[in-house]
Design an enzyme around this catalytic site. Structure first.
Site, PDB file in Angstrom:
ATOM      1  N   HIS A 184      -2.669   6.941   4.653  1.00 47.19           N
ATOM      2  CA  HIS A 184      -3.250   5.738   4.053  1.00 47.19           C
ATOM      3  C   HIS A 184      -4.458   5.319   4.874  1.00 47.19           C
ATOM      4  O   HIS A 184      -4.402   5.247   6.104  1.00 47.19           O
ATOM      5  CB  HIS A 184      -2.201   4.625   4.043  1.00 47.19           C
ATOM      6  CG  HIS A 184      -2.716   3.285   3.640  1.00 47.19           C
ATOM      7  ND1 HIS A 184      -3.552   3.094   2.564  1.00 47.19           N
ATOM      8  CD2 HIS A 184      -2.512   2.049   4.186  1.00 47.19           C
ATOM      9  CE1 HIS A 184      -3.841   1.809   2.456  1.00 47.19           C
ATOM     10  NE2 HIS A 184      -3.228   1.156   3.425  1.00 47.19           N
ATOM     11  N   ASN A 214     -10.324   0.163   2.623  1.00 47.61           N
ATOM     12  CA  ASN A 214      -8.915   0.196   2.241  1.00 47.61           C
ATOM     13  C   ASN A 214      -8.804  -0.117   0.753  1.00 47.61           C
ATOM     14  O   ASN A 214      -8.999  -1.258   0.332  1.00 47.61           O
ATOM     15  CB  ASN A 214      -8.133  -0.827   3.073  1.00 47.61           C
ATOM     16  CG  ASN A 214      -6.645  -0.806   2.779  1.00 47.61           C
ATOM     17  OD1 ASN A 214      -6.180  -0.186   1.821  1.00 47.61           O
ATOM     18  ND2 ASN A 214      -5.882  -1.496   3.611  1.00 47.61           N
ATOM     19  N   CYS A 236       0.817  -1.218   0.000  1.00 46.20           N
ATOM     20  CA  CYS A 236       0.000   0.000   0.000  1.00 46.20           C
ATOM     21  C   CYS A 236       0.847   1.263   0.000  1.00 46.20           C
ATOM     22  O   CYS A 236       0.313   2.363  -0.161  1.00 46.20           O
ATOM     23  CB  CYS A 236      -0.937  -0.003   1.206  1.00 46.20           C
ATOM     24  SG  CYS A 236      -2.154  -1.349   1.169  1.00 46.20           S
TER      25      CYS A 236
END
Length: 330
Positions: A255, A285, A114
């Protein structure tokens, strides 16, 4: 003469289909209360079968190009961060180029969990500073639902699909642009977040399919503990490399993996919630797409102004973590 990579354009794409927590209650042993309490997520967007990482990336790119007032033919390089490429090869970057224009454009895929978008921004910034390229497209796109195991209650509730794209443009003698970045990786934690099968270590077989080894696997508790330490470190070190401190940061775009992780960073820096972008409740997410998605939303809300110091930070599989520090403006 100082050349910097300035954000000239930003675009995003989110699939139309929405999967709510109540929908998931019918699919796996979970509840809306359990999901919200532990993650902050209430719903996520799911790509159609005919939507791929590259098609979502291309839609986000078209928006970014229009925002930058350039065309695909003006691009000099494409960096695509993704953990779910359409195919291992050819690259998703090449597929996006083909979907946008007949003009050949050099491009690569990068994979850093990520944190891939953060890595891509720093890579593009370095290429621009070298003088070799002027207009670089940086994409963060993932169709994580394609590797989500909806029989695993611990991961099925977390992920959604989306894409984001930045157009970075080289500008000389400007106060704006990427001021500094911080990147890290530590493979000792690689097994905490992994797609076990499908690579050369564990090629596809009847056994790997039956064991559901082609789906994402995560040790949630250990990943959480890592992230709570890694995110603040990434913010502080990125600001330090830009010659700034936490007090200089106008907006933090973290994030969007877990609301509790974001809240821990907010408490660590004693930040006003208005200085932190949070939209995990509506998107879940989306991996490398979470940051452009959150930043675009902040722009639309009028929370990003010329001259603002904006910090992007992430953590992910690898284990990886990092940040980009940007003085916003063109």
């Amino acid at each position: 003469m100082t050349r910097r990579a300035v954000v000239a354009g930003l675009g995003t794409y989110v699939p139309e289909k929405v999967l709510t927590n109540h929908d998931l209650e019918q699919m796996v042993d979970t509840s809306d209360e359990w999901i919200v309490t532990r993650t902050g997520i209430r719903e996520r967007h799911i790509a159609r079968d005919d939507e791929t990482t590259s098609t979502m990336a291309s839609e986000a790119t078209r928006q970014a190009l229009a925002d930058a007032n350039i065309t695909a033919e003006d691009l000099d390089f494409i960096v695509c961060a993704t953990n779910t490429p359409d195919t291992i090869f050819p690259s998703t970057a090449a597929r996006v180029q083909h979907q946008l224009t007949d003009k050949p454009i050099p491009g690569i895929d990068i994979q850093a969990g990520c944190t891939g978008l953060i890595y891509g921004m720093e890579l593009a910034s370095a290429l621009i500073q070298s003088g070799a390229y002027r207009n670089i497209l940086v994409i963060g796109a993932d169709k994580l639902t394609s590797i989500t195991d909806y029989q695993d209650r611990t991961t099925a509730v977390l992920f959604g699909d989306a894409a984001g794209a930045f157009v970075l443009q080289g500008k000389d003698d400007t106060e704006y642009g990427i001021l500094g970045s911080y990147l890290q990786a530590d493979g000792r934690g690689g097994d905490l977040l992994i797609q076990p099968a499908g690579g050369s270590l564990m090629p596809a077989s009847h056994e790997t399919v039956e064991a559901r080894q082609h789906y994402l696997k995560m040790n949630g508790n250990e990943t959480f503990r890592f992230a709570v330490k890694a995110m603040p470190e990434a913010v502080e070190e990125g600001l330090k490399r830009a010659g700034l401190g936490v007090e200089d940061m106008d907006l933090l775009v973290p994030h969007q993996a877990n609301l509790r992780i974001i809240d821990a960073a907010v408490r660590r820096f004693e930040l006003d919630p208005e200085r932190v972008v949070v939209n995990i409740d509506r998107y879940g997410n989306t991996s490398v797409a979470t940051i452009p998605l959150a930043l675009q939303e902040a722009r639309m809300q009028g929370r990003v102004h010329d001259g603002d110091v904006v910090v992007l930070c992430a953590f992910g599989a690898g284990l990886t973590w990092g940040s980009n520090v940007i003085r916003w403006g063109r």
